[in-house]
Each structure stands twice: as structure tokens, then as C-alpha cells.
Design a protein around this motif. Structure first.
Motif, PDB file in Angstrom:
ATOM      1  N   SER A 111     -15.657 -91.349  47.116  1.00  0.00           N
ATOM      2  CA  SER A 111     -15.815 -90.146  47.938  1.00  0.00           C
ATOM      3  C   SER A 111     -16.556 -89.111  47.113  1.00  0.00           C
ATOM      4  O   SER A 111     -16.337 -89.005  45.901  1.00  0.00           O
ATOM      5  N   CYS A 154      -8.603 -86.285  48.400  1.00  0.00           N
ATOM      6  CA  CYS A 154      -9.451 -86.063  49.570  1.00  0.00           C
ATOM      7  C   CYS A 154      -8.599 -85.805  50.813  1.00  0.00           C
ATOM      8  O   CYS A 154      -7.433 -86.188  50.882  1.00  0.00           O
ATOM      9  N   VAL A 211     -13.428 -83.190  49.738  1.00  0.00           N
ATOM     10  CA  VAL A 211     -13.291 -83.922  48.484  1.00  0.00           C
ATOM     11  C   VAL A 211     -13.020 -82.884  47.398  1.00  0.00           C
ATOM     12  O   VAL A 211     -13.889 -82.063  47.089  1.00  0.00           O
ATOM     13  N   ILE A 241     -16.514 -90.010  52.506  1.00  0.00           N
ATOM     14  CA  ILE A 241     -15.175 -90.485  52.159  1.00  0.00           C
ATOM     15  C   ILE A 241     -15.100 -91.934  52.613  1.00  0.00           C
ATOM     16  O   ILE A 241     -15.069 -92.222  53.815  1.00  0.00           O
TER      17      ILE A 241
END
Length: 258
Positions: free
Chosen positions: A138, A10, A36, A165
């Protein structure tokens, strides 16, 4: 806040400054981008007015390295710039920030001509979420449009992207019209146009709290304050699978758990 784990794919970034090459650098927005894996959600709020400066979401496609070159698709776009080639090159700065350079339409000029720009981005540590210290989930989900048919004509779509996230959450929604027309060669092309975007940004601080709630439909956007049944388990963990979120079907675009 927790430094990004080494194993995470991420990226959680804040914009530090922006400038067209003929203007000085400044920052008039509160902008964060959550990526992501290959999908991103990007919300830019004008600090002076609290209104949306720009809201976009879609795929993040790495085109090359040295320098890093990334193309961003616009599946949702408050500027209606669905068909522009949004491609930026990224160069590391001595302080650890990244300089992005590229060109894009300048909407404040007549005809919105393409102009070169520079943006400075800073990667942020992850905010601790409900999973506790040094861990979290996430994901990015895109609303399932269903069967839009294959012939000519117009279809109205309620496009929504939601992403998280760890302890930061974004939700963007836009009513779009997809117009399908045949070219002289017989190929079917789709043109998109979109209405205003509604947005929600929430952050975890011993519980989920609203930071921004903007737009006519913002109150009806999915909220982490309410919670999502089954989040992070089963089909949530597999890109391409479908999940239900507060009565609406979404496609899992990306998922990660640390």
C-alpha cells in the motif's frame, strides 16, 4: 477480499450515507477513501451520472482521541475548498460502522455557508492484489512540483495523487494555479485555485481493470494496467524519497507492506 490485517496502519472505507442535519440520510455516490498512514486519497462518483461528486487528497492528521478527531488537508480538491478546516469527529456505531460529524461549506446554497453534516462510513476488507492471498503493498505518492520559486506571482502546477491498497488503486489529477502575494506585514501567502479533476479507479481481478475513468485527462493518468517499474522496492519504501512513475517524478508520502 481479505479482512484488514491487525498490523496494518491502512484504512480502506466506503461511505454508507450522508446527510445535512436538515435532510434525510441517503447515498447517491460510490465513495471510497484509502488512507495509508498519514495520507489519504478520496474519490466520490455520482452513481446516476458517473461524474465526479468530489475528489480530494492530502494529509490525515489525528487531532485527538475519544472521540477520534481527524483533520484532512486538501492538497487536491475538485471543489476548490483548499483552505477550509475539514475536521470530523468519529463515533463507533453498534454495527461496526463509524459516524462522522462535523461542519463544512454547503455548495448548493448561496454563499456556501458552513452547515453541520453526518456521514456513516464502513471499513472494507482489502481486495486481493497481484501479490497474492493475505499480503500486499500500500502506498500514496504525490507529484513533485519542483522549485516554485520564492517571490510573488502565479505558478501553474499539475498536481497528481496516486494511491494503492493491495488490489485497489486511485489516481487523481488537477491543474492548479498557486498565487503568491505579500501581506501588509510582508509575509508571503499562497492562494490556490484548481480546474476540474480527472480520476482513475482500478481494481484487481486476476489482473488490473478500470472501474472508473473520468475527466479530460483521465486517459493520461498513471495506470496499474500498464504497471510501474520498481514499484515497492528501493526508494518506494521510504517516505520523502522521490520515484519515477511513467515519466513523472513523485514524492513517496506513505508506504506499507504486509
Amino acid at each position: 477480499m481479505v479482512n484488514k490485517p491487525n498490523q496494518s496502519t491502512c484504512r480502506f472505507s466506503k461511505r454508507i450515507s450522508f446527510r445535512w442535519l436538515t435532510t434525510p440520510a441517503e447515498e447517491t455516490t460510490d465513495t471510497i477513501v484509502m488512507s495509508v498512514k498519514d495520507w489519504y486519497v478520496d474519490l466520490r462518483i455520482e452513481t446516476a451520472t458517473g461524474k465526479i461528486d468530489w475528489a480530494i487528497a492530502g494529509q490525515r492528521i489525528v487531532e485527538g482521541q475519544e472521540p477520534l478527531r481527524v483533520t484532512f488537508s486538501h492538497e487536491l480538491d475538485s471543489h476548490n475548498a483548499f483552505e477550509i478546516a475539514d475536521c470530523g469527529s468519529f463515533f463507533p456505531l453498534p454495527n461496526g460502522d463509524d459516524l462522522e460529524v462535523g461542519s463544512m461549506p454547503r455548495h448548493d446554497l448561496p454563499g456556501a455557508p458552513d452547515k453541520e453534516y453526518e456521514e456513516v462510513w464502513r471499513e472494507l476488507p482489502f481486495r486481493e492484489g497481484p501479490e497474492g492471498p493475505n499480503k500486499g503493498i500500500s502506498w500514496v505518492l504525490e507529484s513533485d512540483d519542483g522549485d516554485l520559486g520564492s517571490g510573488e506571482g502565479e505558478v501553474t502546477v499539475s498536481k497528481t495523487f496516486i494511491g494503492r491498497i493491495w488490489g485497489t488503486y486511485l489516481a487523481l489529477s488537477q491543474t492548479q494555479i498557486h498565487s503568491r502575494q505579500k501581506t501588509p506585514s510582508g509575509d508571503l501567502v499562497v492562494k490556490k485555485s484548481g480546474a476540474d479533476v480527472s480520476a482513475r479507479r482500478e481494481e484487481w481481478e486476476s489482473g488490473w481493470n478500470e472501474k472508473y475513468l473520468v475527466g479530460e485527462a483521465a486517459g493520461s493518468l498513471p495506470s496499474m494496467v500498464v504497471g510501474f517499474d520498481g514499484e515497492g522496492v528501493g526508494s518506494w519504501r521510504t517516505p520523502g524519497e522521490k520515484v519515477e512513475v511513467q515519466g513523472k517524478t513523485y514524492i513517496v508520502r506513505a508506504f506499507e507492506e504486509i
